[in-house]
Design an enzyme around this catalytic site. Sequence first.
Site, short mmCIF file in Angstrom:
data_model
loop_
_atom_site.label_atom_id
_atom_site.label_comp_id
_atom_site.label_asym_id
_atom_site.label_seq_id
_atom_site.Cartn_x
_atom_site.Cartn_y
_atom_site.Cartn_z
N HIS A 272 -4.42 -16.27 42.81
CA HIS A 272 -3.42 -16.50 44.34
C HIS A 272 -2.67 -15.65 44.04
O HIS A 272 -1.62 -16.35 43.34
CB HIS A 272 -4.44 -17.09 45.82
CG HIS A 272 -3.44 -18.27 44.88
ND1 HIS A 272 -2.37 -18.95 45.12
CD2 HIS A 272 -4.79 -18.98 44.15
CE1 HIS A 272 -1.73 -19.84 44.24
NE2 HIS A 272 -3.37 -20.57 43.90
N SER B 149 1.45 -20.13 47.65
CA SER B 149 1.05 -20.62 48.70
C SER B 149 2.43 -20.69 49.13
O SER B 149 3.71 -21.77 48.14
CB SER B 149 -0.21 -20.98 47.94
OG SER B 149 0.63 -22.48 47.59
N ASN C 97 -6.07 -23.32 37.82
CA ASN C 97 -6.70 -24.35 37.02
C ASN C 97 -7.94 -23.48 36.76
O ASN C 97 -9.16 -24.16 35.38
CB ASN C 97 -6.92 -25.86 37.28
CG ASN C 97 -5.53 -26.28 36.74
OD1 ASN C 97 -4.77 -26.43 35.98
ND2 ASN C 97 -4.53 -27.04 37.79
N ARG D 96 -0.65 -33.42 35.70
CA ARG D 96 -1.09 -32.26 35.64
C ARG D 96 -1.52 -31.26 34.26
O ARG D 96 -1.77 -30.80 34.33
CB ARG D 96 0.55 -31.18 35.90
CG ARG D 96 1.52 -32.16 37.02
CD ARG D 96 2.30 -31.05 36.90
NE ARG D 96 2.33 -29.69 37.74
CZ ARG D 96 3.21 -29.62 37.27
NH1 ARG D 96 4.48 -29.04 37.08
NH2 ARG D 96 2.92 -27.46 37.86
N THR E 67 -1.57 -29.34 45.45
CA THR E 67 -2.33 -28.32 45.87
C THR E 67 -3.63 -28.72 46.71
O THR E 67 -4.52 -29.31 46.85
CB THR E 67 -2.30 -27.06 46.45
OG1 THR E 67 -0.74 -26.71 46.39
CG2 THR E 67 -3.24 -26.18 47.92
N GLU F 183 -9.89 -24.00 42.96
CA GLU F 183 -8.53 -25.11 42.31
C GLU F 183 -8.91 -26.11 41.75
O GLU F 183 -10.35 -27.38 42.19
CB GLU F 183 -7.06 -25.24 42.90
CG GLU F 183 -6.61 -26.03 42.76
CD GLU F 183 -5.91 -25.43 40.69
OE1 GLU F 183 -6.00 -25.22 40.17
OE2 GLU F 183 -4.79 -24.79 41.00
#
Length: 228
Positions: free
Chosen positions: A9, A12, A181, A114, A21, A87
């Site tokens: 995407h 954002s 991801n 992460r 997010t 995600e």
Amino acid sequence: MPTLILVRHGQSQWNLENRFTGWWDVDLTEKGVEEAKAAGTLLKEKGVLPTVAFTSFQTRAIKTLHLALEEADRLWIPETKDWRLNERHYGGLTGLDKQEMRDKHGDEQVHIWRRSFDVPPPDMEPGHQYDPGADPRYDGIDVPTTESLKLTIERVLPYWESEILPVLASGETVIISAHGNSLRALVKHLSGISDEDITGLEIPTGQPIIYQFDDRMQPGERYYLKDS
């Protein structure tokens, strides 16, 4: 030749604000809208025209798909939305500022949360302000409380094998508009990337990635459409 198009995407609002997010539903920025449109323009210019689309349940991926398809004159193609392309769920980190987390917990710990393959962030506690569990789009779904990349792969790949691969094998040109991801999960599988090396792979926003498959449905080397 079956062709797969992967698109993360566009930017954002929380990408812009440097916040975790995950499953929270955040819209595109103006830049993200332009990235999505540019992806569609590139598909049209290169003649890589999707015939079937898949996306997640999240607005930023759905809008990216629709904006890209509109620019490519392909809004009419069939599309399927599924939570398994969502995600990765960032658990209790959802909504938090990444730099503030580094300042609080240290660079190494935040990097592990992460980028490690199998270490999930802390669980999202019940009643968390960014808990997506009450969202009607997830009715009947056992919403996770956190996910590592490994856990994300464990939901993405069965969906790929059962729902997307058969469509691709029938000769369609498939576009998947999803997330950093969930797309890393697919790229890891398709390109045979190790658990260690996948942690360093970045998927840029709004840049179509192409795989072409042979008669045995073996993927060739991935490439960015802009470089072809």
